[in-house]
Design an enzyme around this catalytic site. Structure first.
Site, mmCIF file in Angstrom:
data_model
loop_
_atom_site.group_PDB
_atom_site.id
_atom_site.type_symbol
_atom_site.label_atom_id
_atom_site.label_comp_id
_atom_site.label_asym_id
_atom_site.label_seq_id
_atom_site.Cartn_x
_atom_site.Cartn_y
_atom_site.Cartn_z
ATOM 1 N N HIS A 126 -33.759 -56.713 -23.955
ATOM 2 C CA HIS A 126 -34.300 -57.158 -25.250
ATOM 3 C C HIS A 126 -35.392 -58.215 -25.105
ATOM 4 C CE1 HIS A 126 -31.383 -54.805 -27.366
ATOM 5 N NE2 HIS A 126 -30.349 -55.505 -26.942
ATOM 6 N N ASP A 163 -28.070 -48.023 -22.401
ATOM 7 C CA ASP A 163 -27.395 -49.048 -23.202
ATOM 8 C C ASP A 163 -27.368 -48.581 -24.665
ATOM 9 O OD1 ASP A 163 -26.833 -52.325 -22.938
ATOM 10 O OD2 ASP A 163 -27.522 -51.716 -24.939
ATOM 11 N N HIS A 165 -27.917 -50.214 -27.255
ATOM 12 C CA HIS A 165 -28.987 -50.843 -28.037
ATOM 13 C C HIS A 165 -30.358 -50.408 -27.511
ATOM 14 C CE1 HIS A 165 -25.500 -53.674 -28.243
ATOM 15 N NE2 HIS A 165 -25.833 -53.674 -29.523
ATOM 16 N N ASP A 244 -22.196 -50.324 -23.132
ATOM 17 C CA ASP A 244 -21.655 -50.625 -24.457
ATOM 18 C C ASP A 244 -21.687 -49.434 -25.415
ATOM 19 O OD1 ASP A 244 -24.390 -50.824 -24.374
ATOM 20 O OD2 ASP A 244 -24.507 -52.849 -25.210
HETATM 21 ZN ZN LIG Z 1 -26.457 -53.327 -25.456
#
Ligand SMILES: [Zn+2]
Length: 307
Positions: A126, A163, A165, A244
């Site tokens: 991120h 991931d 996200h 995740d």
């Molecule tokens: Zn994540």
């Protein structure tokens, strides 16, 4: 040839407060599962060195690096974003997390190891050119990919990101750099609410709706990632290995399990064997349910170790 396992004790000292999901116990859960599964003898263990500032500056602005350095507290916590804060060990952990990926790149490029897993935190995907967010300070994988280009002269570097996200930071950094292909699957709509606007010739974004299971994930990889990777013919592959999207993970809503992580790792290995002399550098991103994280990461590393 063996798999390198790179980590550092200071990665266990970076902590963002009681109850924060991105906690030191995550790395212990991975280590415990590798111990239980008896995988350590197959790994070449290394302590991560700190990255050099100029390596960070290949993908981050001078302002960003300076802001992280000057925010580091002597005591307590300093918040950079609602869920991202620094304690007195964070700065060193962040430099060594990046340094792990640099070392992994050098070891793999020298042919000293077949591939590598960086068991590090803070995570990175991120972190944009100019901003720390979402538990991330420096973009570990992006700095590694830029090192492969600048230091090792590669012109086709792939990053795959499973991931849950979207890796908005990695996309921000390489959006206009066709030497780096980014293939990503992620839950959408979901934090950080990016990535669904579309793909380009080298940014392959595949949003998945909440509740998607392993079959849907495998179809997405087969239909979108693999043809793009085969056409791109990467010389090295980085994995933003977040676990995740596991069905037991409480932070998100996809329903993968260990067998899906085994499968996707096998697919990436096939591409790497075909085009990249087997070069894979896998770097821990998310994964917050400790037992599921340990089992998933160990299953992933076990595939990397297979000859
Ligand atoms: Zn994540």
């Amino acid at each position: 040839m063996v798999t390198a396992f790179i980590t550092h004790p200071v990665c266990l000292k970076h902590a963002m407060g009681l109850g924060h999901p991105e906690c030191p116990e995550r790395l212990e859960a991975i280590k415990r599962q590798l111990d239980t599964a008896g995988i350590f003898p197959a790994l070449q263990q290394h302590d991560a060195p700190p990255a050099e500032r100029e390596q960070l500056l290949r993908v981050h602005t001078e302002n960003h690096v300076r802001r992280i350095e000057s925010s580091a507290p002597q005591h307590g916590l300093v918040s950079l974003d609602p869920d991202t804060s620094m304690n007195p060990y964070t700065l060193e952990a962040a430099f060594r997390a990046v340094g792990a990926v640099i070392l992994a790149t050098d070891l793999v490029m020298q042919g000293a190891v077949a591939n590598a897993f960086c068991s590090i935190r803070p995570p990175g995907h991120h972190a944009t050119r100019d901003q720390a967010m979402g538990f991330c300070f420096f973009n570990n994988v992006a700095v590694g990919a830029a090192h492969a280009v600048s230091r090792h002269g590669l012109s086709r570097v792939a990053i795959v990101d499973f991931d849950v996200h979207h890796g908005n930071g990695t996309e921000d950094i390489f959006r206009d750099d066709a030497r780096v292909m980014l293939c990503s699957t992620f839950q959408h709509p979901f934090y950080p609410y990016s990535g669904a606007a579309g793909s380009s010739d080298h940014i392959i974004n595949v949003p998945l709706v909440a509740g998607s299971n392993g079959e849907i994930f495998r179809q997405a990889v087969t239909r979108y990632w693999l043809p793009a990777l085969d056409a791109f013919r990467p010389e090295i592959i980085y994995i933003s290995a977040g676990f995740d999207a596991h069905r037991e993970d409480y932070l998100a809503g996809l329903n993968l399990d260990e067998t899906d992580y085994v499968w996707v790792t096998e697919q990436i290995k096939t591409v790497a064997d075909e085009h990249a002399q087997g070069r894979i550098i896998s770097v821990l991103e998310g994964g917050y349910e400790l037992a599921a994280l340990g089992r998933s990461a160990a299953a992933h590393i076990q595939v990397l170790c297979r000859s």
